[in-house]
Design a protein around this motif. Structure first.
Motif, mmCIF file in Angstrom:
data_model
loop_
_atom_site.group_PDB
_atom_site.id
_atom_site.type_symbol
_atom_site.label_atom_id
_atom_site.label_comp_id
_atom_site.label_asym_id
_atom_site.label_seq_id
_atom_site.Cartn_x
_atom_site.Cartn_y
_atom_site.Cartn_z
ATOM 1 N N VAL A 105 43.855 39.456 32.439
ATOM 2 C CA VAL A 105 42.855 40.594 31.553
ATOM 3 C C VAL A 105 41.719 39.528 31.469
ATOM 4 N N LYS A 106 42.035 38.528 31.380
ATOM 5 C CA LYS A 106 40.237 37.981 32.459
ATOM 6 C C LYS A 106 39.628 37.992 33.134
ATOM 7 N N THR A 107 40.432 38.169 34.232
ATOM 8 C CA THR A 107 39.779 38.393 35.758
ATOM 9 C C THR A 107 39.204 39.889 35.457
ATOM 10 N N ILE A 108 40.316 40.762 34.707
ATOM 11 C CA ILE A 108 40.110 42.154 34.617
ATOM 12 C C ILE A 108 38.540 42.378 34.355
ATOM 13 N N LEU A 109 38.582 41.749 32.952
ATOM 14 C CA LEU A 109 36.874 42.040 32.410
ATOM 15 C C LEU A 109 35.387 40.985 33.529
ATOM 16 N N VAL A 110 35.819 40.531 34.471
ATOM 17 C CA VAL A 110 35.212 39.589 35.052
ATOM 18 C C VAL A 110 35.150 40.719 36.228
#
Length: 217
Positions: A105-110
């Motif tokens: 999820v954090k990788t998708i966010l960035v």
């Protein structure tokens, strides 16, 4: 009678306000309701209690509220206005350039944030086979820089690294690699890492999506 005996006692502030027809509490509300920093007022960047918003959220002036008109000594109307602020509604980040299958999820966010904020970018790589665990586990993306060796390309890559580092906490950032330099949120740098045609960004992941996540700008 002496001069001191003729001095009238001063009215308290509460009695003056009462004479004007304004409760003391009205001024206390007006004084307490001040503009808050954006970091405290913005919505989360990812659905969930631990996430925070990206830059771009701002406070905008709202219509005055809490108006309590009274009559002044000269008959003019005196208005006590409680100044407030309203938060602009957050914008949902749509899917970006990176294939999101297998990303955390954090990788998708960035990836979505970079896609939205840097329209010059045309390609972002995600999950791929690699002897290191970052890409296979959905923890890293490669932001491909157009004309990466040109002055414009180098400047763009530098801006993306600066953006990621500035938002390191929001992105749960582990590191960035660009033009041979390894950057960490704590300020660590090291050379000899390649990556001259793309900015490599690694996060701590945050887990794989369950399907109900919403990403905010």
């Amino acid at each position: 009678m002496g001069r001191h005996s003729q001095v009238r006692p001063r009215r308290s502030h509460a009695r003056v306000l009462t004479a004007l027809g304004l409760p003391v509490a009205a001024l206390l509300i007006a004084g307490a309701d001040v503009q808050r920093p954006v970091e405290q007022a913005a919505a989360p960047a990812v659905a969930g209690p631990e996430a925070a918003p990206l830059p771009g959220m701002e406070l905008v002036a709202a219509a005055p509220v809490g108006v309590a008109p009274t009559s002044g000594p000269s008959g003019t109307r005196v208005q006590w206005v409680a100044s407030r602020a309203a938060v602009r509604q957050p914008q949902i980040l749509p899917a970006g350039l990176a294939p999101e299958q297998g990303l955390q999820v954090k990788t998708i966010l960035v990836a979505r944030a970079v896609s939205a904020i840097f329209p010059e970018i045309r390609s972002i790589g995600g999950v791929r086979q690699d002897p290191l665990p970052w890409h296979p586990n959905g923890l890293a993306i490669d932001v491909m820089i157009p004309n990466a060796s040109s002055a414009e390309g180098i400047a763009l890559g530098n801006q993306i690294v600066a953006f990621a580092m500035k938002n390191a906490e929001r992105f749960s950032l582990q590191d960035c690699i660009w033009r041979g330099v390894y950057y960490t949120p704590g300020g660590g740098r090291a050379g000899g890492y390649g990556h001259y045609d793309h900015v490599h960004i690694t996060t701590h992941g945050g887990g794989y999506p369950t399907g109900g996540e919403v990403y905010y700008r």
